[in-house]
Design an enzyme around this catalytic site. Sequence first.
Site, PDB file in Angstrom:
ATOM      1  N   ARG A 145       1.081  -1.064  -0.058  1.00 26.17           N
ATOM      2  CA  ARG A 145       0.217  -0.196  -0.002  1.00 26.17           C
ATOM      3  C   ARG A 145       1.010   1.205   0.167  1.00 26.17           C
ATOM      4  O   ARG A 145       2.029   1.220   0.531  1.00 26.17           O
ATOM      5  CB  ARG A 145      -1.149   0.122   1.194  1.00 26.17           C
ATOM      6  CG  ARG A 145      -1.840  -1.359   1.334  1.00 26.17           C
ATOM      7  CD  ARG A 145      -2.586  -1.199   2.732  1.00 26.17           C
ATOM      8  NE  ARG A 145      -3.535  -2.211   2.952  1.00 26.17           N
ATOM      9  CZ  ARG A 145      -3.278  -3.380   3.379  1.00 26.17           C
ATOM     10  NH1 ARG A 145      -2.011  -3.630   3.922  1.00 26.17           N
ATOM     11  NH2 ARG A 145      -4.015  -4.366   3.456  1.00 26.17           N
ATOM     12  N   LYS A 169      -2.846  -2.767   7.612  1.00 27.69           N
ATOM     13  CA  LYS A 169      -3.889  -2.725   8.355  1.00 27.69           C
ATOM     14  C   LYS A 169      -4.061  -3.481   9.568  1.00 27.69           C
ATOM     15  O   LYS A 169      -3.710  -4.703   9.490  1.00 27.69           O
ATOM     16  CB  LYS A 169      -5.273  -2.963   7.588  1.00 27.69           C
ATOM     17  CG  LYS A 169      -5.198  -1.678   6.261  1.00 27.69           C
ATOM     18  CD  LYS A 169      -6.385  -1.958   5.656  1.00 27.69           C
ATOM     19  CE  LYS A 169      -6.571  -0.896   4.485  1.00 27.69           C
ATOM     20  NZ  LYS A 169      -6.414   0.289   4.838  1.00 27.69           N
ATOM     21  N   HIS A 239      -2.546   2.557  -6.075  1.00 23.77           N
ATOM     22  CA  HIS A 239      -3.267   1.412  -5.802  1.00 23.77           C
ATOM     23  C   HIS A 239      -3.287   0.629  -7.222  1.00 23.77           C
ATOM     24  O   HIS A 239      -3.660  -0.460  -7.032  1.00 23.77           O
ATOM     25  CB  HIS A 239      -4.601   1.858  -5.602  1.00 23.77           C
ATOM     26  CG  HIS A 239      -5.376   2.670  -6.427  1.00 23.77           C
ATOM     27  ND1 HIS A 239      -4.985   4.138  -6.911  1.00 23.77           N
ATOM     28  CD2 HIS A 239      -6.381   2.407  -7.428  1.00 23.77           C
ATOM     29  CE1 HIS A 239      -5.571   4.616  -7.721  1.00 23.77           C
ATOM     30  NE2 HIS A 239      -6.499   3.652  -8.352  1.00 23.77           N
ATOM     31  N   ARG A 242      -0.538  -1.914  -7.091  1.00 25.40           N
ATOM     32  CA  ARG A 242      -0.794  -2.967  -6.285  1.00 25.40           C
ATOM     33  C   ARG A 242      -1.796  -3.744  -6.957  1.00 25.40           C
ATOM     34  O   ARG A 242      -1.721  -5.311  -6.858  1.00 25.40           O
ATOM     35  CB  ARG A 242      -1.513  -2.288  -4.960  1.00 25.40           C
ATOM     36  CG  ARG A 242      -1.849  -3.198  -3.962  1.00 25.40           C
ATOM     37  CD  ARG A 242      -2.182  -2.585  -2.665  1.00 25.40           C
ATOM     38  NE  ARG A 242      -3.105  -3.391  -1.526  1.00 25.40           N
ATOM     39  CZ  ARG A 242      -2.597  -4.146  -0.995  1.00 25.40           C
ATOM     40  NH1 ARG A 242      -1.353  -4.441  -0.608  1.00 25.40           N
ATOM     41  NH2 ARG A 242      -3.342  -4.893   0.035  1.00 25.40           N
ATOM     42  N   HIS A 265      -4.309  -9.084   3.192  1.00 27.30           N
ATOM     43  CA  HIS A 265      -5.593  -9.184   3.280  1.00 27.30           C
ATOM     44  C   HIS A 265      -5.839 -10.265   4.224  1.00 27.30           C
ATOM     45  O   HIS A 265      -5.507 -11.291   4.480  1.00 27.30           O
ATOM     46  CB  HIS A 265      -6.388  -9.768   2.081  1.00 27.30           C
ATOM     47  CG  HIS A 265      -6.400  -8.804   0.970  1.00 27.30           C
ATOM     48  ND1 HIS A 265      -6.425  -9.258  -0.251  1.00 27.30           N
ATOM     49  CD2 HIS A 265      -6.337  -7.456   0.994  1.00 27.30           C
ATOM     50  CE1 HIS A 265      -6.502  -8.194  -1.038  1.00 27.30           C
ATOM     51  NE2 HIS A 265      -6.523  -7.197  -0.251  1.00 27.30           N
ATOM     52  N   TYR A 274      -9.902 -11.389  -7.613  1.00 27.72           N
ATOM     53  CA  TYR A 274      -8.806 -11.759  -8.499  1.00 27.72           C
ATOM     54  C   TYR A 274      -9.182 -13.106  -8.899  1.00 27.72           C
ATOM     55  O   TYR A 274      -8.414 -13.772  -9.979  1.00 27.72           O
ATOM     56  CB  TYR A 274      -7.425 -11.494  -7.732  1.00 27.72           C
ATOM     57  CG  TYR A 274      -7.021 -10.285  -7.541  1.00 27.72           C
ATOM     58  CD1 TYR A 274      -6.700  -9.505  -8.434  1.00 27.72           C
ATOM     59  CD2 TYR A 274      -6.969  -9.621  -6.076  1.00 27.72           C
ATOM     60  CE1 TYR A 274      -6.275  -8.084  -8.401  1.00 27.72           C
ATOM     61  CE2 TYR A 274      -6.863  -8.638  -5.723  1.00 27.72           C
ATOM     62  CZ  TYR A 274      -6.441  -7.424  -6.719  1.00 27.72           C
ATOM     63  OH  TYR A 274      -6.005  -6.583  -6.454  1.00 27.72           O
TER      64      TYR A 274
END
Length: 293
Positions: A145, A169, A239, A242, A265, A274
Amino acid sequence: MSSESIDRFLDHLWLTDGLSANTLAAYRRDLLKLQRQLQALDAELDTADQPCIQQALLMAVDTEKPATRARQLSCLRRYYQFLLASGQRADDPSTQLGSPKLGQRLPKALSEGQVEQLLQAADVDEPLGLRDRAMLEVLYATGLRVSELVGLTLQQLDMISGLIITRGKGNKERMVPLGEVALEWLERYFRESRPLLLAGAQCDAVFVTQRKAGMTRQMAWHLIAGYARQQGLPPIGPHMLRHAFATHLVNHGADLRVVQLLLGHSDISTTQIYTHVARERLKQLHAQHHPRG
């Protein structure tokens, strides 16, 4: 800043259009939701560009009714018109936004050729250009990110093993391989460019500026967008690199669980956006190799 801008926007609508409290509340919910979706893409509502906004709008395409998405788009267009008229933005990124189509999940990925064009845009004979080439190579090689990229410190780099240790995150730590090419550009940047930019100053940030400090997220966005324009490419933000990182991994046979770990994730369902890439790849392979393809 976005929450204050939203408040001013809603006050403006109440004064000029006399909208009901229910309508204003719906507009507030729409804008706050979009703000959260943009933050998931390392962007902000007030400064996001058109491709990033389009990607954020597509996040809920399978769960929201067309009427809801039409209202959201109408609200968003009015919001950016307000920012433009009040001098808070120099452009209106909503002018080219189309209503998301049912079943569409992601904007078209950058091709490997387009990524290569972007990577070659910087003038590596200049200290800043060499820094930017190393930055772009790391971004594409790792799928970080933009906040993780600009926050990268020397302590997070293991140049011997070719690994980056980053926190994403939820403050979750993960290790991401750099790959040989990105590692080579990083080594050259550390050897030839970074010492010149710092001029004897000390800084823990990997990517530094002429101010002898770490790069900001906004600066990274600006640089990448500028290189895309220079190469005649469509608007590109961090982004999208990414997204290209993940798409190209899947195209070359990477398992979704691996992609999930590399992207950071927490839930495989996030990475399953994806799966359409994998399906398209299977179709291409079938058409190419099966006698009845």
